[in-house]
Design a protein around this motif. Structure first.
Motif, PDB file in Angstrom:
ATOM      1  N   ALA A  62      48.371  36.011  32.750  1.00 48.46           N
ATOM      2  CA  ALA A  62      49.769  36.035  32.328  1.00 48.46           C
ATOM      3  C   ALA A  62      49.952  37.137  31.284  1.00 48.46           C
ATOM      4  N   ARG A  63      51.115  37.726  31.279  1.00 52.09           N
ATOM      5  CA  ARG A  63      51.348  38.776  30.290  1.00 52.09           C
ATOM      6  C   ARG A  63      52.623  38.487  29.509  1.00 52.09           C
ATOM      7  N   ASP A  64      52.604  38.966  28.279  1.00 51.34           N
ATOM      8  CA  ASP A  64      53.770  38.866  27.409  1.00 51.34           C
ATOM      9  C   ASP A  64      54.040  40.279  26.913  1.00 51.34           C
ATOM     10  N   ASN A  65      54.952  40.960  27.568  1.00 53.83           N
ATOM     11  CA  ASN A  65      55.209  42.362  27.220  1.00 53.83           C
ATOM     12  C   ASN A  65      55.796  42.509  25.829  1.00 53.83           C
ATOM     13  N   ALA A  66      56.503  41.495  25.369  1.00 50.11           N
ATOM     14  CA  ALA A  66      57.079  41.568  24.025  1.00 50.11           C
ATOM     15  C   ALA A  66      55.990  41.577  22.964  1.00 50.11           C
ATOM     16  N   LYS A  67      54.881  40.917  23.278  1.00 45.67           N
ATOM     17  CA  LYS A  67      53.770  40.855  22.325  1.00 45.67           C
ATOM     18  C   LYS A  67      52.636  41.807  22.700  1.00 45.67           C
ATOM     19  N   ASN A  68      52.819  42.550  23.798  1.00 36.03           N
ATOM     20  CA  ASN A  68      51.771  43.469  24.268  1.00 36.03           C
ATOM     21  C   ASN A  68      50.440  42.767  24.498  1.00 36.03           C
ATOM     22  N   THR A  69      50.500  41.622  25.140  1.00 39.96           N
ATOM     23  CA  THR A  69      49.268  40.891  25.413  1.00 39.96           C
ATOM     24  C   THR A  69      49.206  40.431  26.874  1.00 39.96           C
ATOM     25  N   VAL A  70      47.996  40.306  27.358  1.00 40.98           N
ATOM     26  CA  VAL A  70      47.735  39.698  28.659  1.00 40.98           C
ATOM     27  C   VAL A  70      46.636  38.668  28.458  1.00 40.98           C
ATOM     28  N   SER A  71      46.858  37.472  28.932  1.00 43.91           N
ATOM     29  CA  SER A  71      45.873  36.407  28.759  1.00 43.91           C
ATOM     30  C   SER A  71      45.229  36.052  30.092  1.00 43.91           C
ATOM     31  N   LEU A  72      44.077  35.451  29.985  1.00 43.37           N
ATOM     32  CA  LEU A  72      43.392  34.915  31.158  1.00 43.37           C
ATOM     33  C   LEU A  72      42.947  33.502  30.800  1.00 43.37           C
ATOM     34  N   GLN A  73      43.684  32.535  31.311  1.00 44.94           N
ATOM     35  CA  GLN A  73      43.334  31.129  31.095  1.00 44.94           C
ATOM     36  C   GLN A  73      42.305  30.742  32.139  1.00 44.94           C
ATOM     37  N   MET A  74      41.159  30.275  31.677  1.00 46.12           N
ATOM     38  CA  MET A  74      40.063  29.943  32.588  1.00 46.12           C
ATOM     39  C   MET A  74      39.754  28.457  32.468  1.00 46.12           C
ATOM     40  N   ASN A  75      39.968  27.746  33.545  1.00 40.58           N
ATOM     41  CA  ASN A  75      39.707  26.307  33.586  1.00 40.58           C
ATOM     42  C   ASN A  75      38.587  26.007  34.574  1.00 40.58           C
ATOM     43  N   SER A  76      38.053  24.813  34.463  1.00 38.75           N
ATOM     44  CA  SER A  76      36.987  24.369  35.378  1.00 38.75           C
ATOM     45  C   SER A  76      35.877  25.414  35.484  1.00 38.75           C
ATOM     46  N   LEU A  77      35.437  25.878  34.330  1.00 41.24           N
ATOM     47  CA  LEU A  77      34.462  26.961  34.315  1.00 41.24           C
ATOM     48  C   LEU A  77      33.130  26.524  34.900  1.00 41.24           C
ATOM     49  N   LYS A  78      32.468  27.472  35.540  1.00 39.89           N
ATOM     50  CA  LYS A  78      31.193  27.242  36.182  1.00 39.89           C
ATOM     51  C   LYS A  78      30.145  28.182  35.586  1.00 39.89           C
ATOM     52  N   PRO A  79      28.885  27.825  35.658  1.00 42.00           N
ATOM     53  CA  PRO A  79      27.842  28.729  35.127  1.00 42.00           C
ATOM     54  C   PRO A  79      27.924  30.129  35.737  1.00 42.00           C
ATOM     55  N   GLU A  80      28.343  30.222  36.975  1.00 43.75           N
ATOM     56  CA  GLU A  80      28.446  31.544  37.612  1.00 43.75           C
ATOM     57  C   GLU A  80      29.609  32.378  37.084  1.00 43.75           C
ATOM     58  N   ASP A  81      30.434  31.794  36.231  1.00 47.68           N
ATOM     59  CA  ASP A  81      31.487  32.574  35.569  1.00 47.68           C
ATOM     60  C   ASP A  81      30.958  33.299  34.337  1.00 47.68           C
ATOM     61  N   THR A  82      29.722  33.042  33.971  1.00 49.06           N
ATOM     62  CA  THR A  82      29.130  33.700  32.824  1.00 49.06           C
ATOM     63  C   THR A  82      29.091  35.205  33.029  1.00 49.06           C
ATOM     64  N   ALA A  83      29.666  35.931  32.074  1.00 42.16           N
ATOM     65  CA  ALA A  83      29.758  37.394  32.184  1.00 42.16           C
ATOM     66  C   ALA A  83      30.438  37.945  30.942  1.00 42.16           C
ATOM     67  N   VAL A  84      30.376  39.250  30.815  1.00 38.31           N
ATOM     68  CA  VAL A  84      31.234  39.937  29.860  1.00 38.31           C
ATOM     69  C   VAL A  84      32.541  40.236  30.587  1.00 38.31           C
ATOM     70  N   TYR A  85      33.633  39.832  29.986  1.00 42.26           N
ATOM     71  CA  TYR A  85      34.951  40.014  30.587  1.00 42.26           C
ATOM     72  C   TYR A  85      35.657  41.178  29.915  1.00 42.26           C
ATOM     73  N   TYR A  86      36.223  42.038  30.739  1.00 37.66           N
ATOM     74  CA  TYR A  86      36.920  43.225  30.273  1.00 37.66           C
ATOM     75  C   TYR A  86      38.370  43.207  30.751  1.00 37.66           C
ATOM     76  N   CYS A  87      39.273  43.629  29.888  1.00 37.26           N
ATOM     77  CA  CYS A  87      40.618  43.896  30.356  1.00 37.26           C
ATOM     78  C   CYS A  87      40.771  45.409  30.516  1.00 37.26           C
ATOM     79  N   ALA A  88      41.638  45.779  31.416  1.00 37.54           N
ATOM     80  CA  ALA A  88      41.819  47.188  31.724  1.00 37.54           C
ATOM     81  C   ALA A  88      43.268  47.452  32.096  1.00 37.54           C
ATOM     82  N   ALA A  89      43.728  48.662  31.849  1.00 37.89           N
ATOM     83  CA  ALA A  89      45.099  49.037  32.171  1.00 37.89           C
ATOM     84  C   ALA A  89      45.110  50.313  32.999  1.00 37.89           C
TER      85      ALA A  89
END
Length: 119
Positions: free
Chosen positions: A68-95
């Protein structure tokens, strides 16, 4: 555009985390913003992308992650639920300028935030 990713941490399987990508620059709303991740020993992979209300997810996170993004606040979020061990990683945002799953389409990258999911 400068990007700053945050929100990573250690969580048990089944738990949730919310990543945030804060951007500088008044033209942030004109950029496609994506999240990618890189697990140890693996290539960087696409997670999710958003622009103009449109979103796309990689199959393994669909239904569990929400971008989700909030352009007024210049932010983009990533809500992650039901996480699994295979989700383990370094997460990067990019534009970038293209609505793409390909990391080469993105011009600006945040520094990454580590997500560790324990079993």
């Amino acid at each position: 555009v400068q990007l700053q990713a945050s929100g990573g941490g250690l969580v048990q399987a089944g738990g949730s985390l919310r990543l945030s990508c804060a951007a500088s620059g008044r033209t942030f709303s004109t950029y496609v913003v994506g999240w990618f991740r890189q697990a140890p020993g693996k290539e960087r992979e696409f997670v999710a992308v958003t622009f103009g209300g449109a979103t796309t997810y990689t199959g393994s996170v669909k239904g569990r992650f929400t971008i989700a993004r909030d352009n007024a606040k210049n932010t983009v979020s990533l809500q992650m639920n039901s996480l699994k061990p295979e989700d383990t990683a370094v997460y990067y945002c990019a534009a970038g300028s293209s609505f793409s799953r390909n990391s080469y389409a993105y011009d600006y990258w945040g520094q990454g935030t580590l997500v560790t999911v324990s079993s």
